[in-house]
Design a protein around this motif. Structure first.
Motif, PDB file in Angstrom:
ATOM      1  N   THR A 112       0.829  -1.217   0.000  1.00  0.00           N
ATOM      2  CA  THR A 112       0.000   0.000   0.000  1.00  0.00           C
ATOM      3  C   THR A 112       0.854   1.253   0.000  1.00  0.00           C
ATOM      4  OG1 THR A 112      -1.784  -1.144   1.175  1.00  0.00           O
ATOM      5  CG2 THR A 112      -1.782   1.263   1.257  1.00  0.00           C
ATOM      6  N   THR A 115       2.574   1.659  -3.403  1.00  0.00           N
ATOM      7  CA  THR A 115       1.580   2.057  -4.413  1.00  0.00           C
ATOM      8  C   THR A 115       1.252   3.535  -4.293  1.00  0.00           C
ATOM      9  OG1 THR A 115       0.596  -0.159  -4.472  1.00  0.00           O
ATOM     10  CG2 THR A 115      -0.778   1.676  -5.241  1.00  0.00           C
ATOM     11  N   MET A 116       1.002   3.992  -3.067  1.00  0.00           N
ATOM     12  CA  MET A 116       0.651   5.399  -2.849  1.00  0.00           C
ATOM     13  C   MET A 116       1.812   6.312  -3.208  1.00  0.00           C
ATOM     14  SD  MET A 116      -1.631   5.235   0.643  1.00  0.00           S
ATOM     15  CE  MET A 116      -2.035   6.985   0.544  1.00  0.00           C
ATOM     16  N   GLN A 119       2.104   6.502  -7.097  1.00  0.00           N
ATOM     17  CA  GLN A 119       0.989   7.248  -7.666  1.00  0.00           C
ATOM     18  C   GLN A 119       1.132   8.741  -7.364  1.00  0.00           C
ATOM     19  OE1 GLN A 119      -1.402   6.353  -9.746  1.00  0.00           O
ATOM     20  NE2 GLN A 119      -0.677   4.241  -9.819  1.00  0.00           N
ATOM     21  N   TRP A 120       1.597   9.048  -6.167  1.00  0.00           N
ATOM     22  CA  TRP A 120       1.860  10.460  -5.816  1.00  0.00           C
ATOM     23  C   TRP A 120       2.943  11.036  -6.734  1.00  0.00           C
ATOM     24  CZ3 TRP A 120       6.760  11.929  -4.004  1.00  0.00           C
ATOM     25  CH2 TRP A 120       6.884  13.293  -3.728  1.00  0.00           C
ATOM     26  N   THR A 154      -5.130  12.473  -4.618  1.00  0.00           N
ATOM     27  CA  THR A 154      -6.109  11.694  -3.849  1.00  0.00           C
ATOM     28  C   THR A 154      -6.850  10.704  -4.747  1.00  0.00           C
ATOM     29  OG1 THR A 154      -6.426  13.531  -2.297  1.00  0.00           O
ATOM     30  CG2 THR A 154      -8.139  11.837  -2.354  1.00  0.00           C
ATOM     31  N   SER A 156      -5.863   9.366  -7.696  1.00  0.00           N
ATOM     32  CA  SER A 156      -5.003   8.286  -8.189  1.00  0.00           C
ATOM     33  C   SER A 156      -4.684   7.282  -7.089  1.00  0.00           C
ATOM     34  CB  SER A 156      -3.709   8.861  -8.781  1.00  0.00           C
ATOM     35  OG  SER A 156      -2.950   9.517  -7.788  1.00  0.00           O
ATOM     36  N   CYS A 157      -4.368   7.779  -5.897  1.00  0.00           N
ATOM     37  CA  CYS A 157      -4.049   6.876  -4.792  1.00  0.00           C
ATOM     38  C   CYS A 157      -5.280   6.056  -4.397  1.00  0.00           C
ATOM     39  CB  CYS A 157      -3.537   7.667  -3.588  1.00  0.00           C
ATOM     40  SG  CYS A 157      -1.890   8.365  -3.830  1.00  0.00           S
ATOM     41  N   VAL A 161      -5.080   1.984  -4.655  1.00  0.00           N
ATOM     42  CA  VAL A 161      -5.166   1.199  -3.416  1.00  0.00           C
ATOM     43  C   VAL A 161      -6.463   0.387  -3.394  1.00  0.00           C
ATOM     44  CG1 VAL A 161      -5.353   1.345  -0.901  1.00  0.00           C
ATOM     45  CG2 VAL A 161      -3.706   2.779  -2.110  1.00  0.00           C
TER      46      VAL A 161
END
Length: 327
Positions: A112, A115-116, A119-120, A154, A156-157, A161
């Motif tokens: 997680t 991934t975040m 994406q950020w 926000t 994309s994450c 997730v």
């Protein structure tokens, strides 16, 4: 772009026929040429001098030097402001700027947090590229930029997730299918957030309209309809660009990991992943950029009524206008 250099005479748009898709592909190949990153300030000054000479009639025929000068300006300078686009955010640096971020997003087995983070990183880069290459009819305030950036990250994450948690819970789906779906999660996140990103970052253009020009480059007025078309096509081009880059490499990597890469060390698998991403990116970028022309012509009858019956400097009623879609 070369069009930012002023002068009474019009410039040829390209050495290629931009009314055809193949002509635009060849034109976009030049804009995205990474060798243009080697262009220096001295080169840009010489290029502007050559283009200025053409626009003032001092250079009466296009020459190889003219086309090189135009290529250097088209790939380096913003068409609305005439300012040099920051190097990492130029289309000629697009593949290189996205390489690390794309490789990070497509890394198998990200948790997680990973991934975040990626994406950020991806949305941060997208915001910078969208801002640097957008139509500049309405500059965005710092407050708007921060708000739009926060919403894009926000989105994309959240998508990435959420899908990462959903895929393992799918029932009646084979392990192989789950593996493929899991590798496509970054694509779904990038596409959905990319569309949101473009509309957020360029929302002012839709609300206030963008400048439209006659065939001689004189501003006729501002159009919200032209703005919606410009932003919508840019958002769609992001999807078209992301699709092969985010789909082909991970699916090929799955195939290779079941074949010649089976049991190989992580370093070799990472190198293969990067190679697939680089090769796909360079191959598809011009084709994606060329789907929609950057400078577009539209009949005034399709725009707002208040733009009807506008006349050019010679008193002739304007039938069609042009606008910069942005990149």
């Amino acid at each position: 772009m070369a069009s930012s250099v002023s002068g009474p005479l019009p410039l040829p748009e390209s050495r290629f026929d931009l009314s055809t898709y193949w002509g635009r592909v060849r034109h976009c190949t030049e804009i995205a040429d990474p060798f243009m990153l080697l262009t220096t300030k001295k080169d840009l000054k010489q290029a502007k001098d050559i283009i200025a000479a053409y626009r003032h009639g001092e250079l009466q025929h296009t020459t190889p030097e003219f086309w090189l000068a135009k290529k250097q300006l088209d790939s380096t300078v913003h068409p609305d402001t005439g300012e040099t686009v920051l190097l990492p955010f130029r289309m000629s640096c697009c593949v290189l700027s996205n390489l690390v971020v794309t490789a990070g997003m497509l890394t198998p087995g990200l948790g997680t947090v990973g991934t975040m983070f990626w994406q950020w990183a991806n949305q941060s880069l997208n915001v910078a590229i969208n801002s640097a290459n957008s139509n500049k009819s309405h500059p965005m305030s710092t407050q708007q930029l921060i708000a739009n950036y926060s919403m894009a990250v926000t989105a994309s994450c959240g998508v990435a997730v959420g899908l990462n948690k959903l895929v393992p819970r799918l029932k009646n789906v084979s392990a192989g299918t789950k593996l493929v779906l899991g590798r496509l999660v970054p694509f779904a996140a990038v596409v959905s957030a990319g569309i949101i990103n473009v509309f957020l970052m360029r929302g002012d253009e839709i609300r206030k309209g963008i400048s439209v020009f006659d065939e001689e480059g004189n501003e006729v007025g501002k159009s919200k309809k032209a703005a919606f078309l410009a932003v919508g096509e840019t958002a769609l081009s992001r999807v078209i660009n992301a699709t092969p880059i985010m789909v082909i490499p991970p699916l090929l990597l799955v195939r290779l990991q079941r074949g010649i890469l089976k049991g190989k060390n992580l370093g070799l698998q990472t190198a293969a992943n990067l190679g697939l991403i680089i090769g796909t990116s360079f191959a598809v970028l011009p084709f994606a950029l060329a789907v929609f022309p950057q400078y577009q012509c539209i009949h005034l009858s399709k725009l707002e009524k208040e733009l009807a019956d506008k006349k050019d400097k010679n008193g002739k009623i304007i039938d069609k206008v042009y606008f910069n879609r942005g990149m």
